[in-house]
Design an enzyme around this catalytic site. Structure first.
Site, PDB file in Angstrom:
ATOM      1  CD  GLU A 118       2.451   1.891  -3.619  1.00 38.10           C
ATOM      2  OE1 GLU A 118       3.656   1.804  -3.912  1.00 38.10           O
ATOM      3  OE2 GLU A 118       2.045   2.245  -2.489  1.00 38.10           O
ATOM      4  CG  HIS A 134       8.418   7.109   1.229  1.00 37.23           C
ATOM      5  ND1 HIS A 134       7.514   6.963   2.260  1.00 37.23           N
ATOM      6  CD2 HIS A 134       7.706   6.924   0.086  1.00 37.23           C
ATOM      7  CE1 HIS A 134       6.318   6.684   1.777  1.00 37.23           C
ATOM      8  NE2 HIS A 134       6.405   6.664   0.442  1.00 37.23           N
ATOM      9  N   GLY A 162       2.519   2.327   4.089  1.00 37.45           N
ATOM     10  CA  GLY A 162       2.721   0.927   4.431  1.00 37.45           C
ATOM     11  C   GLY A 162       1.749   0.052   3.666  1.00 37.45           C
ATOM     12  CG  HIS A 185       4.737   9.899  -3.073  1.00 38.75           C
ATOM     13  ND1 HIS A 185       3.433   9.579  -2.722  1.00 38.75           N
ATOM     14  CD2 HIS A 185       5.478   8.836  -2.681  1.00 38.75           C
ATOM     15  CE1 HIS A 185       3.405   8.387  -2.163  1.00 38.75           C
ATOM     16  NE2 HIS A 185       4.654   7.911  -2.130  1.00 38.75           N
TER      17      HIS A 185
END
Length: 373
Positions: free
Chosen positions: A207, A18, A177, A16
């Site tokens: 999250e 980005h 998002g 994980h």
């Protein structure tokens, strides 16, 4: 060798991370100068500090706003290639041997690139980075997690892009998002398409929203991993006590060893980790990652956004050791869990696990017991 240096030398698996959250400040400044894009600061150290401070607001929405600057300099083939190449090199320098880099191609077409051109640019950068690491005697494997933005209506199109490139670097699909208000059931046909094609899925859930979000991710989305997932504790009565009782969703996730892509530093920044009363947890020893590990969930440790959180895999692991009393055995176990949850085939997972065990033995200078792969 001190603890920090030892941890940096250990092999790491990153599930994980980005792409647009891990740029070097120097790169942002140089790319911005080429297009005349205005930044909050033009000194690398000052810009890095600005990102860290802005991301430390305690709000996921505010945290996500910082991406406006990084995405702005990733709108050309040159920008995407460079960012992807440096991502690979930075992870390798930190000890990573396997990385899945997630990014949303739809956010990188403002400069005129097509979705496929954007994907190709990132893949070229990844290939260049892997080759650069190999030229220095290293070895790293990197795949793309093609991501759709939850608030947009392009899930079908992005899923098609991922499927079209499944043999050209795309290893999985994600949605990211704003989690709250944009659940997986907005486009149920996407999950049917991906499942019918046998294509791996990970979904951001747990999250910024709760159990219903996680439930949709694993049941409707049939996610093999959960991005963050720390709010699964809301389905564990008595979490942190001697007598925890798991609810249906928590049991499903644990029974099926659906990996939790936990990002400790980021979770504390965005108020993702909550106590039993719904209050944000501010200190790493309070983070539920240790409790979830002790309950035998498939916990993995990740960075999320290295720039915004001023972090790395070594930093995340060192904090767990220094502040939450984790051991090297704990680090090895979560790394093996990540290897076993990677979006690669069974034999490749096994080989990755054997490499991790061998490197742990080499770094630590003692026999590391092999756990079943």
């Amino acid at each position: 060798m001190d603890v920090t240096e030892t941890i940096k030398a250990l092999p790491k698996v990153v599930l994980h991370d980005h792409l647009d959250g891990g740029l070097r400040p120097e790169t942002i400044i140089e790319l911005a100068a080429q297009t005349g894009y205005e930044l909050p600061a033009t000194d690398p150290q000052e810009l890095g500090a600005w990102f860290s401070q802005a991301a430390n607001s305690g709000s996921l929405v505010r945290y996500l706003e910082t991406f406006g600057h990084t995405v702005a300099v990733m709108q050309t083939v040159e920008g995407l290639r460079r960012v992807a190449r440096e991502m690979v090199e930075d992870h390798a320098a930190d000890g990573a041997v396997y990385v899945e880099s997630r990014w949303a191609p739809e956010q990188h077409v403002a400069g005129g690139l097509s979705l496929q051109e954007a994907f190709d640019a990132v893949q070229q950068g990844i290939d260049e980075g892997v080759a650069a690491v190999a030229s220095r005697g290293g070895s790293i494997r990197v795949g793309q997690l093609v991501t759709a933005m939850r608030h947009a209506d392009r899930w079908d199109e992005i899923a098609d892009l991922a499927l079209a490139n499944r043999d050209r670097g795309a290893v999985g699909f994600d949605i990211a998002g704003a989690e709250n208000g944009f659940p997986p059931n907005r486009f149920p046909q996407v999950w049917r398409k991906l499942n019918d094609a046998g294509f791996p899925v990970t979904i951001h859930a747990g999250e910024a929203d709760g159990i219903e979000s996680i439930s949709q991710a694993v049941h409707l989305g049939q996610a093999l991993r959960i991005g963050h997932g720390v709010r699964i504790t809301q389905d564990i009565e008595g979490f942190g006590t001697d007598n925890p009782r798991l609810g249906r969703v928590a049991n499903w996730v644990r029974d099926n060893q659906i990996a939790l892509e936990v990002c400790p530093c980021s979770n504390l920044q965005t108020d993702a980790a909550l106590d039993a009363d719904g209050n944000p947890l501010r200190e790493l020893p309070q983070h539920p990652v240790s409790g979830l590990r002790d309950l035998d969930f498939a916990v993995t440790i990740n960075t999320d956004n290295r720039l915004m959180s001023a972090t790395s895999m070594s930093h995340e692991m060192a904090r767990l050791v220094q502040e939450a009393n984790w051991t090297f055995d704990d680090l090895r176990d979560v790394t093996l869990a990540a290897a076993w949850s990677a979006f690669i085939h069974h034999d490749e997972r096994h080989e990755l696990g054997e490499r991790i065990i061998a490197q742990y033995e080499q770094v630590l200078g003692s026999q590391v017991l092999k756990r079943s792969l």
